[in-house]
Write an enzyme that holds these catalytic residues in place. Structure first.
Site, mmCIF file in Angstrom:
data_model
loop_
_atom_site.group_PDB
_atom_site.id
_atom_site.type_symbol
_atom_site.label_atom_id
_atom_site.label_comp_id
_atom_site.label_asym_id
_atom_site.label_seq_id
_atom_site.Cartn_x
_atom_site.Cartn_y
_atom_site.Cartn_z
ATOM 1 N N ASP A 85 -11.300 48.217 54.509
ATOM 2 C CA ASP A 85 -11.188 48.359 55.966
ATOM 3 C C ASP A 85 -10.821 46.850 56.748
ATOM 4 O O ASP A 85 -11.343 46.153 56.399
ATOM 5 C CB ASP A 85 -12.482 48.659 56.504
ATOM 6 C CG ASP A 85 -12.588 49.119 57.984
ATOM 7 O OD1 ASP A 85 -11.570 48.836 58.651
ATOM 8 O OD2 ASP A 85 -13.582 50.048 58.306
ATOM 9 N N ASP A 96 -7.110 48.674 63.631
ATOM 10 C CA ASP A 96 -8.548 48.887 62.722
ATOM 11 C C ASP A 96 -8.106 50.017 61.808
ATOM 12 O O ASP A 96 -7.542 50.926 62.297
ATOM 13 C CB ASP A 96 -9.641 49.030 63.757
ATOM 14 C CG ASP A 96 -10.905 49.323 62.770
ATOM 15 O OD1 ASP A 96 -10.879 49.141 61.752
ATOM 16 O OD2 ASP A 96 -12.064 49.528 63.700
ATOM 17 N N HIS A 155 -14.454 54.685 67.455
ATOM 18 C CA HIS A 155 -14.793 53.737 68.462
ATOM 19 C C HIS A 155 -13.498 53.409 69.481
ATOM 20 O O HIS A 155 -12.487 53.366 68.888
ATOM 21 C CB HIS A 155 -15.433 52.658 68.205
ATOM 22 C CG HIS A 155 -14.760 51.708 66.910
ATOM 23 N ND1 HIS A 155 -14.030 51.000 67.290
ATOM 24 C CD2 HIS A 155 -14.875 52.031 65.774
ATOM 25 C CE1 HIS A 155 -13.418 50.591 66.091
ATOM 26 N NE2 HIS A 155 -13.814 51.198 65.028
ATOM 27 N N HIS A 163 -15.994 47.535 69.469
ATOM 28 C CA HIS A 163 -16.554 48.855 69.501
ATOM 29 C C HIS A 163 -17.035 49.280 71.062
ATOM 30 O O HIS A 163 -17.924 48.924 71.352
ATOM 31 C CB HIS A 163 -17.897 48.924 68.720
ATOM 32 C CG HIS A 163 -17.377 48.813 67.327
ATOM 33 N ND1 HIS A 163 -17.296 47.815 66.352
ATOM 34 C CD2 HIS A 163 -17.218 49.925 66.171
ATOM 35 C CE1 HIS A 163 -17.015 48.094 65.160
ATOM 36 N NE2 HIS A 163 -17.022 49.389 65.173
ATOM 37 N N GLU A 188 -12.285 57.232 62.568
ATOM 38 C CA GLU A 188 -12.566 57.045 61.076
ATOM 39 C C GLU A 188 -13.944 57.872 60.540
ATOM 40 O O GLU A 188 -14.943 57.562 60.423
ATOM 41 C CB GLU A 188 -13.236 55.510 60.994
ATOM 42 C CG GLU A 188 -14.384 54.895 61.961
ATOM 43 C CD GLU A 188 -14.563 53.533 61.719
ATOM 44 O OE1 GLU A 188 -14.759 53.327 60.593
ATOM 45 O OE2 GLU A 188 -14.486 52.777 62.662
ATOM 46 N N GLU A 276 -9.171 55.624 58.194
ATOM 47 C CA GLU A 276 -9.181 55.192 59.405
ATOM 48 C C GLU A 276 -7.835 54.841 59.732
ATOM 49 O O GLU A 276 -6.900 54.242 59.360
ATOM 50 C CB GLU A 276 -10.165 54.068 59.709
ATOM 51 C CG GLU A 276 -10.109 53.647 61.071
ATOM 52 C CD GLU A 276 -11.024 52.347 61.320
ATOM 53 O OE1 GLU A 276 -11.541 51.714 60.230
ATOM 54 O OE2 GLU A 276 -11.553 52.163 62.461
#
Ligand code: MN
Ligand code: MN
Length: 291
Positions: A85, A96, A155, A163, A188, A276
């Site tokens: 990740d 992300d 998020h 977040h 994700e 993700e």
């Protein structure tokens, strides 16, 4: 969102996607976890970008928040299920993205997480409720016979903020936040053979600064100075080169200046897969920046 910010999301996403795909190729049985993590993090810095958080490298029942520690002797083994990740940032604008490398026979589990992400991306557009996206994720994963991890989720992103709202559940919830044009969001899904709930391990390798209070001891003040450039974004214990590091870190956590991000895991013996992407919500759908 203005064009300059949108361009930064796209460029951060391009770098993250390229590095993550190259990094996945390094995960092989016998390869050192520490060397692999450092090589992937080095590719981001080599591209002129920053790390929005330490590369998460979580094995098997660990879903998230593991990474290499200094002197880490772990090597990838046949049968491992490896989540990578990656967070890349350009002046705080974040991409992300995560994928799962299967060194065993967990192909369907990996596919379940990916299919859930595809289903979520297909729904993402202005006016859609986060709960509807969660329901699509849950249906896709349960369709493969696995459980979505209910207490992890997607998020919102903002400059130097990893977040924020809207939060995107991995299970169906009535309502919730409504996506709006210009939202930057990480989605994700996690698919698990275990309970579908993660808990915190004792082990923590990732830290973040959560308060700006002055630290009492000189060594702690030095640590806070070194971490200041993170602007609140998480960092790895391995990145902090100071004497008596672990004692200093523990003191800062106790004083509420730093926090830990403990390894999050499902039940022992289970396997968790993750997929993700980061998106920007646009007029008629979404732009997947990390595709
Ligand atoms: Mn991530
Ligand atoms: Mn994320």
């Amino acid at each position: 969102m203005n064009d300059e910010v949108l361009d930064a999301y796209v460029e951060a996403g391009r770098i993250a996607s390229r590095v993550l795909k190259a990094g996945a190729g390094l995960v092989r049985p016998g390869a050192s976890l520490l060397e692999t993590v450092e090589e992937i993090e080095g590719m981001v810095l080599g591209a002129g970008a920053g790390l929005a958080f330490p590369l998460n490298c979580s094995l098997n029942e660990a879903a998230a928040h593991d990474t290499a520690c200094e002197g880490d002797e772990r090597v990838f083994a046949e049968g491992d299920l490896v989540k990578l990740d990656l967070g890349v940032h350009l002046d705080g604008i974040v991409a992300d993205t995560a994928l799962t490398v299967d060194l065993g026979d967990h192909g369907l589990l990996v596919e379940a997480a990916r299919a859930a992400l595809d289903a979520a991306l297909a729904l993402a557009r202005p006016g859609v409720e986060a709960g509807a996206i969660g329901a699509a994720i849950q249906a896709a994963i349960e369709g493969y016979g696995y459980r979505p991890v209910a207490n992890l989720g997607g998020h919102g992103l903002d400059r130097y903020l990893l977040h924020g709202p809207p939060s995107i559940p991995n299970i169906g919830h009535p309502g919730g936040a409504v996506l709006a044009e210009g939202d930057a969001v990480a989605i994700e899904p996690f698919a698990s053979t275990g309970s579908g709930m993660v808990s915190e391990a004792a082990r923590a390798e990732i830290y973040g600064q959560v308060a700006r209070r002055p630290a009492r001891l000189p060594a702690a003040r030095r640590a806070v100075e070194l971490v200041a450039e993170r602007q609140g974004m998480p960092f790895s214990r391995r990145w902090l080169e100071i004497p008596r590091r672990d004692l200093v870190l523990a003191g800062l956590v106790r004083d509420g200046i730093f926090r830990t991000y403990p390894v999050l895991h499902d039940v022992p013996g289970s396997f968790v897969a993750q997929a993700e992407h980061t998106i920007v919500v646009i007029e008629d759908g979404c732009l997947v920046t990390t595709a």
